[in-house]
Motif scaffolding. Structure first.
Motif, PDB file in Angstrom:
ATOM      1  N   ARG A 101      52.536   9.294 -17.872  1.00  0.00           N
ATOM      2  CA  ARG A 101      52.326   8.854 -19.259  1.00  0.00           C
ATOM      3  C   ARG A 101      50.931   9.228 -19.775  1.00  0.00           C
ATOM      4  NH1 ARG A 101      55.864   8.734 -22.117  1.00  0.00           N
ATOM      5  NH2 ARG A 101      54.564  10.027 -23.353  1.00  0.00           N
ATOM      6  N   GLU A 102      49.925   9.034 -18.944  1.00  0.00           N
ATOM      7  CA  GLU A 102      48.558   9.378 -19.362  1.00  0.00           C
ATOM      8  C   GLU A 102      48.429  10.872 -19.659  1.00  0.00           C
ATOM      9  OE1 GLU A 102      45.118   7.275 -17.174  1.00  0.00           O
ATOM     10  OE2 GLU A 102      46.856   7.048 -15.831  1.00  0.00           O
ATOM     11  N   ALA A 103      49.028  11.685 -18.828  1.00  0.00           N
ATOM     12  CA  ALA A 103      48.963  13.135 -19.036  1.00  0.00           C
ATOM     13  C   ALA A 103      49.694  13.530 -20.321  1.00  0.00           C
ATOM     14  CB  ALA A 103      49.555  13.861 -17.838  1.00  0.00           C
ATOM     15  N   TYR A 104      50.874  12.953 -20.531  1.00  0.00           N
ATOM     16  CA  TYR A 104      51.644  13.259 -21.742  1.00  0.00           C
ATOM     17  C   TYR A 104      50.896  12.794 -22.987  1.00  0.00           C
ATOM     18  CZ  TYR A 104      56.033  15.074 -19.820  1.00  0.00           C
ATOM     19  OH  TYR A 104      56.998  15.874 -19.237  1.00  0.00           O
ATOM     20  N   ASP A 105      50.317  11.619 -22.930  1.00  0.00           N
ATOM     21  CA  ASP A 105      49.570  11.104 -24.085  1.00  0.00           C
ATOM     22  C   ASP A 105      48.335  11.952 -24.393  1.00  0.00           C
ATOM     23  OD1 ASP A 105      51.438   9.097 -24.406  1.00  0.00           O
ATOM     24  OD2 ASP A 105      50.204   7.524 -23.491  1.00  0.00           O
ATOM     25  N   ILE A 162      52.020  21.856 -19.571  1.00  0.00           N
ATOM     26  CA  ILE A 162      52.058  21.484 -18.161  1.00  0.00           C
ATOM     27  C   ILE A 162      51.313  20.158 -18.093  1.00  0.00           C
ATOM     28  CG2 ILE A 162      51.343  22.080 -15.827  1.00  0.00           C
ATOM     29  CD1 ILE A 162      51.387  25.007 -16.666  1.00  0.00           C
ATOM     30  N   ALA A 163      52.051  19.089 -17.910  1.00  0.00           N
ATOM     31  CA  ALA A 163      51.423  17.773 -17.943  1.00  0.00           C
ATOM     32  C   ALA A 163      52.128  16.835 -16.974  1.00  0.00           C
ATOM     33  CB  ALA A 163      51.473  17.203 -19.358  1.00  0.00           C
ATOM     34  N   GLY A 164      51.349  15.979 -16.362  1.00  0.00           N
ATOM     35  CA  GLY A 164      51.925  14.981 -15.484  1.00  0.00           C
ATOM     36  C   GLY A 164      50.946  14.531 -14.427  1.00  0.00           C
TER      37      GLY A 164
END
Length: 176
Positions: A101-105, A162-164
Motif C-alpha cells: 500500500r505504501e509503495a502504491y500510494d 513497478i511498485a510494492g
C-alpha cells in the motif's frame, strides 16, 4: 539530421516549417549520440531511422513498451545509422516500500499526473483497462490532485509502474 550536421561542424541550410538554418555552423564540434523522445508510431519510426536511440515516456505499461519498440526496430541498413547500435531508454515509475500500500500510494500522484495525456488511452485499451481520463483531466485542471488520484486504480498502478514491497518489486521488475 540538421543537429547531427551542426555537431559535425558542417554548414547547415534547412528551410523548415518551425525554424530555418541559413548557413548555420557551430564553432565547436562534438560526437554525441542523438536520442529522440517519441510516443506515437511515426515518431518512433523516425527515431529508428534517424536517431541513435529512443527515450520512451514514463508511466507506460510493459505491454505498450513492447509494442512501441516494434516501431523503432529497423535494421541499420534501413536507417541513417549505418552500422551503429541503437539504444532504447525509458522512464519507469517505481517505488519500493515496506508495504504494498505504501509503495502504491507513493506512485499514485505521479501516475495521476501522467494519465492526463491522451496517448495513454491506447495503452489502456491494449491492456483492457478502464481509466476515466476526462475525470482526471477535470480534476487536474482544477488543481485538485487528491481527486485526480482517486481515478488511478490499483490495477492501473500495477500495469504502469513497478511498485510494492521488496519482494513484489523484484517480481515486477523482472516483468519489464
Amino acid at each position: 539530421e540538421s543537429i547531427r550536421c551542426l555537431l559535425g561542424g558542417e554548414f547547415v541550410y534547412y528551410p523548415g516549417k518551425h525554424f530555418n538554418f541559413e548557413g548555420a555552423k557551430m564553432a565547436l564540434t562534438a560526437q554525441v549520440p542523438i536520442y529522440l523522445a517519441a510516443i506515437g508510431p511515426k515518431m518512433l519510426a523516425t527515431a529508428g531511422e534517424c536517431a541513435d536511440g529512443v527515450v520512451l515516456s514514463g508511466g507506460l505499461s510493459a505491454k505498450f513498451i513492447s509494442k512501441s519498440l516494434k516501431f523503432v526496430n529497423v535494421t541499420p541498413s534501413e536507417s541513417r545509422r549505418a552500422g551503429n547500435s541503437f539504444q532504447k531508454a525509458g522512464i519507469i515509475i517505481a517505488s519500493v516500500a515496506p508495504t504494498h500500500r505504501e509503495a502504491y500510494d507513493t506512485v499514485k500522484p505521479l501516475l495521476s499526473y501522467l494519465f492526463r495525456t491522451p496517448f495513454l488511452s491506447e495503452d489502456w485499451a491494449l491492456n483492457g483497462l478502464h481509466v476515466d481520463h476526462e475525470a482526471i483531466l477535470v480534476a487536474i485542471q482544477h488543481r485538485d490532485w487528491e481527486t485526480a488520484q482517486k481515478y488511478v486504480s490499483d490495477d492501473a498502478i500495477a500495469l504502469h509502474s513497478i511498485a510494492g514491497s521488496p519482494e513484489e518489486f523484484k517480481k515486477c521488475l523482472r516483468g519489464y
